[in-house]
Design a protein around this motif. Structure first.
Motif, PDB file in Angstrom:
ATOM      1  N   TYR A 240      -4.664   6.328  -4.145  1.00  0.00           N
ATOM      2  CA  TYR A 240      -5.218   7.478  -3.434  1.00  0.00           C
ATOM      3  C   TYR A 240      -6.209   8.226  -4.315  1.00  0.00           C
ATOM      4  O   TYR A 240      -7.244   8.697  -3.839  1.00  0.00           O
ATOM      5  N   GLU A 241      -5.901   8.325  -5.592  1.00  0.00           N
ATOM      6  CA  GLU A 241      -6.810   9.002  -6.515  1.00  0.00           C
ATOM      7  C   GLU A 241      -8.119   8.243  -6.668  1.00  0.00           C
ATOM      8  O   GLU A 241      -9.158   8.830  -6.996  1.00  0.00           O
ATOM      9  N   LEU A 242      -8.068   6.936  -6.435  1.00  0.00           N
ATOM     10  CA  LEU A 242      -9.272   6.114  -6.514  1.00  0.00           C
ATOM     11  C   LEU A 242     -10.084   6.133  -5.225  1.00  0.00           C
ATOM     12  O   LEU A 242     -11.162   5.540  -5.162  1.00  0.00           O
ATOM     13  N   GLY A 243      -9.560   6.787  -4.177  1.00  0.00           N
ATOM     14  CA  GLY A 243     -10.373   7.007  -2.984  1.00  0.00           C
ATOM     15  C   GLY A 243      -9.913   6.348  -1.712  1.00  0.00           C
ATOM     16  O   GLY A 243     -10.595   6.456  -0.682  1.00  0.00           O
ATOM     17  N   ILE A 244      -8.752   5.648  -1.705  1.00  0.00           N
ATOM     18  CA  ILE A 244      -8.327   5.038  -0.454  1.00  0.00           C
ATOM     19  C   ILE A 244      -7.746   6.108   0.468  1.00  0.00           C
ATOM     20  O   ILE A 244      -7.301   7.168   0.012  1.00  0.00           O
ATOM     21  N   ALA A 245      -7.752   5.825   1.772  1.00  0.00           N
ATOM     22  CA  ALA A 245      -7.261   6.787   2.760  1.00  0.00           C
ATOM     23  C   ALA A 245      -5.823   6.519   3.174  1.00  0.00           C
ATOM     24  O   ALA A 245      -5.136   7.429   3.621  1.00  0.00           O
ATOM     25  N   ASP A 246      -5.365   5.256   3.037  1.00  0.00           N
ATOM     26  CA  ASP A 246      -3.995   4.944   3.459  1.00  0.00           C
ATOM     27  C   ASP A 246      -3.574   3.625   2.823  1.00  0.00           C
ATOM     28  O   ASP A 246      -4.409   2.751   2.540  1.00  0.00           O
ATOM     29  N   TYR A 247      -2.257   3.504   2.580  1.00  0.00           N
ATOM     30  CA  TYR A 247      -1.682   2.239   2.123  1.00  0.00           C
ATOM     31  C   TYR A 247      -0.701   1.773   3.190  1.00  0.00           C
ATOM     32  O   TYR A 247       0.244   2.489   3.550  1.00  0.00           O
ATOM     33  N   LEU A 248      -0.944   0.562   3.721  1.00  0.00           N
ATOM     34  CA  LEU A 248      -0.169   0.026   4.832  1.00  0.00           C
ATOM     35  C   LEU A 248       0.752  -1.092   4.332  1.00  0.00           C
ATOM     36  O   LEU A 248       0.300  -2.015   3.654  1.00  0.00           O
TER      37      LEU A 248
ATOM     38  N   GLU B  15     -21.447   7.764   0.275  1.00  0.00           N
ATOM     39  CA  GLU B  15     -22.471   8.374   1.116  1.00  0.00           C
ATOM     40  C   GLU B  15     -22.192   8.133   2.600  1.00  0.00           C
ATOM     41  O   GLU B  15     -22.354   9.028   3.426  1.00  0.00           O
ATOM     42  N   GLN B  16     -21.752   6.904   2.950  1.00  0.00           N
ATOM     43  CA  GLN B  16     -21.480   6.605   4.357  1.00  0.00           C
ATOM     44  C   GLN B  16     -20.146   7.165   4.829  1.00  0.00           C
ATOM     45  O   GLN B  16     -19.889   7.223   6.024  1.00  0.00           O
ATOM     46  N   ARG B  17     -19.287   7.561   3.890  1.00  0.00           N
ATOM     47  CA  ARG B  17     -17.960   8.091   4.209  1.00  0.00           C
ATOM     48  C   ARG B  17     -17.145   7.102   5.045  1.00  0.00           C
ATOM     49  O   ARG B  17     -16.516   7.474   6.037  1.00  0.00           O
ATOM     50  N   VAL B  18     -17.188   5.838   4.656  1.00  0.00           N
ATOM     51  CA  VAL B  18     -16.384   4.813   5.314  1.00  0.00           C
ATOM     52  C   VAL B  18     -14.983   4.845   4.693  1.00  0.00           C
ATOM     53  O   VAL B  18     -14.840   4.682   3.480  1.00  0.00           O
ATOM     54  N   PRO B  19     -13.934   5.065   5.478  1.00  0.00           N
ATOM     55  CA  PRO B  19     -12.585   5.106   4.898  1.00  0.00           C
ATOM     56  C   PRO B  19     -12.143   3.722   4.420  1.00  0.00           C
ATOM     57  O   PRO B  19     -12.549   2.698   4.966  1.00  0.00           O
ATOM     58  N   ILE B  20     -11.294   3.721   3.391  1.00  0.00           N
ATOM     59  CA  ILE B  20     -10.746   2.487   2.827  1.00  0.00           C
ATOM     60  C   ILE B  20      -9.232   2.526   2.986  1.00  0.00           C
ATOM     61  O   ILE B  20      -8.591   3.521   2.641  1.00  0.00           O
ATOM     62  N   ALA B  21      -8.677   1.447   3.521  1.00  0.00           N
ATOM     63  CA  ALA B  21      -7.226   1.295   3.601  1.00  0.00           C
ATOM     64  C   ALA B  21      -6.848   0.010   2.886  1.00  0.00           C
ATOM     65  O   ALA B  21      -7.642  -0.927   2.813  1.00  0.00           O
ATOM     66  N   VAL B  22      -5.655  -0.020   2.345  1.00  0.00           N
ATOM     67  CA  VAL B  22      -5.134  -1.212   1.679  1.00  0.00           C
ATOM     68  C   VAL B  22      -3.890  -1.655   2.413  1.00  0.00           C
ATOM     69  O   VAL B  22      -3.050  -0.831   2.790  1.00  0.00           O
ATOM     70  N   ILE B  23      -3.749  -2.954   2.632  1.00  0.00           N
ATOM     71  CA  ILE B  23      -2.560  -3.500   3.260  1.00  0.00           C
ATOM     72  C   ILE B  23      -1.937  -4.526   2.321  1.00  0.00           C
ATOM     73  O   ILE B  23      -2.653  -5.328   1.701  1.00  0.00           O
TER      74      ILE B  23
ATOM     75  N   CYS C 268     -10.982  -0.997  -5.578  1.00  0.00           N
ATOM     76  CA  CYS C 268     -11.017   0.291  -4.868  1.00  0.00           C
ATOM     77  C   CYS C 268     -12.005   1.247  -5.517  1.00  0.00           C
ATOM     78  O   CYS C 268     -12.738   1.974  -4.826  1.00  0.00           O
ATOM     79  N   ARG C 269     -12.038   1.248  -6.837  1.00  0.00           N
ATOM     80  CA  ARG C 269     -12.961   2.135  -7.549  1.00  0.00           C
ATOM     81  C   ARG C 269     -14.411   1.777  -7.226  1.00  0.00           C
ATOM     82  O   ARG C 269     -15.234   2.659  -6.937  1.00  0.00           O
ATOM     83  N   ALA C 270     -14.715   0.475  -7.229  1.00  0.00           N
ATOM     84  CA  ALA C 270     -16.081   0.031  -6.971  1.00  0.00           C
ATOM     85  C   ALA C 270     -16.501   0.315  -5.531  1.00  0.00           C
ATOM     86  O   ALA C 270     -17.602   0.815  -5.273  1.00  0.00           O
TER      87      ALA C 270
ATOM     88  N   PRO D 293       5.206  -3.709  -0.413  1.00  0.00           N
ATOM     89  CA  PRO D 293       5.559  -2.398  -0.968  1.00  0.00           C
ATOM     90  C   PRO D 293       5.208  -2.306  -2.449  1.00  0.00           C
ATOM     91  O   PRO D 293       5.327  -3.285  -3.193  1.00  0.00           O
ATOM     92  N   ILE D 294       4.742  -1.137  -2.878  1.00  0.00           N
ATOM     93  CA  ILE D 294       4.430  -0.885  -4.279  1.00  0.00           C
ATOM     94  C   ILE D 294       5.113   0.412  -4.699  1.00  0.00           C
ATOM     95  O   ILE D 294       5.638   1.151  -3.859  1.00  0.00           O
ATOM     96  N   SER D 295       5.092   0.696  -5.975  1.00  0.00           N
ATOM     97  CA  SER D 295       5.753   1.906  -6.468  1.00  0.00           C
ATOM     98  C   SER D 295       4.969   3.150  -6.056  1.00  0.00           C
ATOM     99  O   SER D 295       3.767   3.083  -5.748  1.00  0.00           O
ATOM    100  N   ASP D 296       5.643   4.295  -6.080  1.00  0.00           N
ATOM    101  CA  ASP D 296       4.977   5.551  -5.750  1.00  0.00           C
ATOM    102  C   ASP D 296       3.819   5.819  -6.697  1.00  0.00           C
ATOM    103  O   ASP D 296       2.750   6.286  -6.276  1.00  0.00           O
ATOM    104  N   ALA D 297       4.016   5.523  -7.971  1.00  0.00           N
ATOM    105  CA  ALA D 297       2.959   5.774  -8.961  1.00  0.00           C
ATOM    106  C   ALA D 297       1.731   4.921  -8.674  1.00  0.00           C
ATOM    107  O   ALA D 297       0.586   5.391  -8.777  1.00  0.00           O
ATOM    108  N   GLU D 298       1.958   3.661  -8.321  1.00  0.00           N
ATOM    109  CA  GLU D 298       0.831   2.777  -8.011  1.00  0.00           C
ATOM    110  C   GLU D 298       0.107   3.237  -6.757  1.00  0.00           C
ATOM    111  O   GLU D 298      -1.134   3.197  -6.686  1.00  0.00           O
ATOM    112  N   GLU D 299       0.863   3.717  -5.767  1.00  0.00           N
ATOM    113  CA  GLU D 299       0.228   4.178  -4.539  1.00  0.00           C
ATOM    114  C   GLU D 299      -0.579   5.449  -4.778  1.00  0.00           C
ATOM    115  O   GLU D 299      -1.702   5.593  -4.277  1.00  0.00           O
ATOM    116  N   VAL D 300      -0.024   6.373  -5.569  1.00  0.00           N
ATOM    117  CA  VAL D 300      -0.755   7.605  -5.896  1.00  0.00           C
ATOM    118  C   VAL D 300      -2.058   7.279  -6.608  1.00  0.00           C
ATOM    119  O   VAL D 300      -3.104   7.881  -6.347  1.00  0.00           O
ATOM    120  N   GLU D 301      -2.008   6.310  -7.506  1.00  0.00           N
ATOM    121  CA  GLU D 301      -3.217   5.930  -8.242  1.00  0.00           C
ATOM    122  C   GLU D 301      -4.294   5.415  -7.296  1.00  0.00           C
ATOM    123  O   GLU D 301      -5.486   5.711  -7.468  1.00  0.00           O
TER     124      GLU D 301
END
Length: 504
Positions: A298-306, A277-285, A268-270, A288-296
């Motif tokens: 989002y901080e790395l730039g994903i738009a949604d966790y499915l 620059e292209q502003r392409v959204p990133i989602a992960v599917i 996700c970081r890479a 279930p993961i922990s709240d802390a892992e999901e927050v991390e």
């Protein structure tokens, strides 16, 4: 003699599906199945993200039109010549076992994902069909296969799906639903569009990236098939190349979480860095993961966790929301990058794109060319006809330049006033000169009457060309523009309505 002729390719999922359909209805005795290669150039899609995406789209199409047929995406498509020769040999020498053998081979590839060019796989299929392992593949087999291939290419140029040809001249191409196929075999005329692919160019594109476990997501991904184009890059490099491409850059990246959180974070970081620059959204599917892992994440730039176990309709709705946001952003971005009068790109967009293409040229070691164009004596035209006619003149010339620069990667911009700039990535001086001269001639051909002082000729333009190798560290984008400007000055000095060039 069989009532119908089918030209089928062992590497074609539509051919497999049609064969399964006919077998399930006990109709193969009515068919002369002839082996061909629908597209010899695309006989293997290994290491090709584009071909794999096409294949995935075809599989989704089959699942939609023939849901009772089991099919999966194989890891690779092998060379089809040897298995096709084996099939032809069985058809000639053991016709009573040919359908069973062909079905076994088709299922080995399209259900089990095996490499059917492997002799071991072919031997297993021969045994399943009750045939001797040692097949006699002689000159007659090769001649028959060559005849069928020539027959296919003569009557079906460019088609990449099977055809069913009836004795009465009726023809069915591709794979429709089972009812249409059965109606055709009963003598009906079927209205259809002869198209090998079902992808719609106006759909938005999702790049789905993950390891071999991505096959576990087929059920979820199938719900996206009708709404979006799906790309399946096979490596990080393939995904990276997509993100750098003007034509193939996806509208959404969907990453598969395989359970390795650290690897997912690094990925996700890479990717976030690449798509900034292209502003392409990133989602992960994924699971279930922990709240802390999901927050991390989002901080790395994903738009949604499915959560992949959620109802497919919910997943599709959330993905469509991300695509709608991307579409809205693209519309705003386009509005900010287009010159309102001429509807070509503006100077701001040129400078952004120029910097991107210069960096790409440094990596690819390919040349880049710039054409600066200035309308000759445009002030006199404006003074004579007024600004309204002047604006119309600019619009005509901009449209002509845009129509002349037809490659997708070429960029036409209004640089300011009556001056335009054309950016030509991966173009040498000769190529840029040919295009510049074509643009000059096309502008003259518009035959726009000039002001009285220049009434002896229609409105024309002067063009300056500069070419450089960005890999040369002594050069810069600014220097290339200066060289193009110098070439433009030279064209004006030497009489206007001409093309001059400089090389950096």
């Amino acid at each position: 003699m069989a009532e119908y002729i089918v030209h089928g390719d062992i590497n074609c999922p539509f051919s497999y599906a049609l064969h399964e359909m006919l077998c399930s209805q006990n109709l193969m005795h009515r068919v002369d199945w002839r082996m061909v290669e629908h597209d010899a150039i695309a006989s293997s899609y290994q290491d090709s993200a584009e071909n794999m995406a096409e294949l995935a789209n075809d599989i989704f199409t089959i699942r939609h039109r023939a849901p009772d047929i089991t099919i999966s995406l194989p890891q690779t498509l092998g060379n089809s010549l040897f298995p096709s020769l084996c099939i032809t040999a069985v058809q000639l020498k053991h016709p009573d076992r040919a359908t069973t053998f062909l079905r076994s081979l088709y299922r080995a590839l399209w259900i089990k994902g095996k490499d059917i060019s492997s002799p071991a796989v072919i031997y297993d299929c021969l045994e399943e069909a009750g045939l001797p392992i040692e097949l006699d593949i002689d000159g007659l087999c090769e001649e028959t296969l060559l005849y069928q291939q020539n027959e296919w290419e003569a009557h079906n140029p460019g088609l990449q799906t099977p055809t069913i040809q009836a004795q009465d001249g009726r023809r069915l191409a591709g794979l429709l639903d089972q009812k249409s196929v059965l109606d055709f075999l009963r003598g009906a005329e079927i209205n259809q569009e002869l198209s090998s692919r079902s992808r719609q160019q106006n759909q938005m594109t999702i790049a789905i990236y993950g390891d071999e476990k991505i096959t576990e997501l087929w059920g979820v991904l199938a719900t996206l098939r009708d709404d979006s184009n799906l790309l399946l890059p096979q490596s990080m490099q393939a995904l990276h190349d997509m993100l750098l491409s003007q034509e193939r850059c996806p509208d959404l990246i969907l990453l598969n979480n395989t359970g390795q959180q650290r690897d997912l974070n690094d990925l996700c970081r890479a990717i976030s860095h690449q798509v900034r620059e292209q502003r392409v959204p990133i989602a992960v599917i994924g699971p279930p993961i922990s709240d802390a892992e999901e927050v991390e994440l989002y901080e790395l730039g994903i738009a949604d966790y499915l959560i992949q176990t959620r109802a497919p309709d919910i997943i599709r709705a959330r993905i469509n929301l991300l695509l709608q946001l991307k579409s809205a952003h693209d519309m705003l971005s386009r509005a900010a990058s287009i010159d309102a009068l001429t509807q070509v790109y503006n100077r701001r967009e040129f400078e952004r794109y120029f910097e991107t293409e210069w960096r790409r040229g440094q990596r690819s070691r390919q040349p880049i060319s710039v054409i600066l164009l200035d309308i000759d004596h445009f002030k006199a035209f404006n003074d004579n006809y007024g600004h309204l006619q002047g604006d119309h003149c600019l619009q005509q010339i901009a449209s002509t330049i845009q129509a002349s620069a037809r490659r997708a990667q070429d960029l036409v911009c209004r640089y300011g006033g009556e001056e335009f700039v054309i950016l030509l990535p991966e173009t040498n001086q000769e190529g840029a000169s040919v295009l510049a001269e074509q643009i000059r001639q096309n502008i003259v051909a518009l035959n726009i009457p000039h002001a009285a002082a220049f009434a002896h000729q229609p409105v024309s333009a002067s063009l300056g060309i500069a070419t450089a190798l960005p890999a040369n560290r002594d050069l810069s984008p600014r220097q290339l523009l200066q060289d193009a400007d110098s070439a433009l000055y030279k064209a004006k000095h030497n009489g206007r309505n001409r093309v001059e060039r400089l090389t950096s």
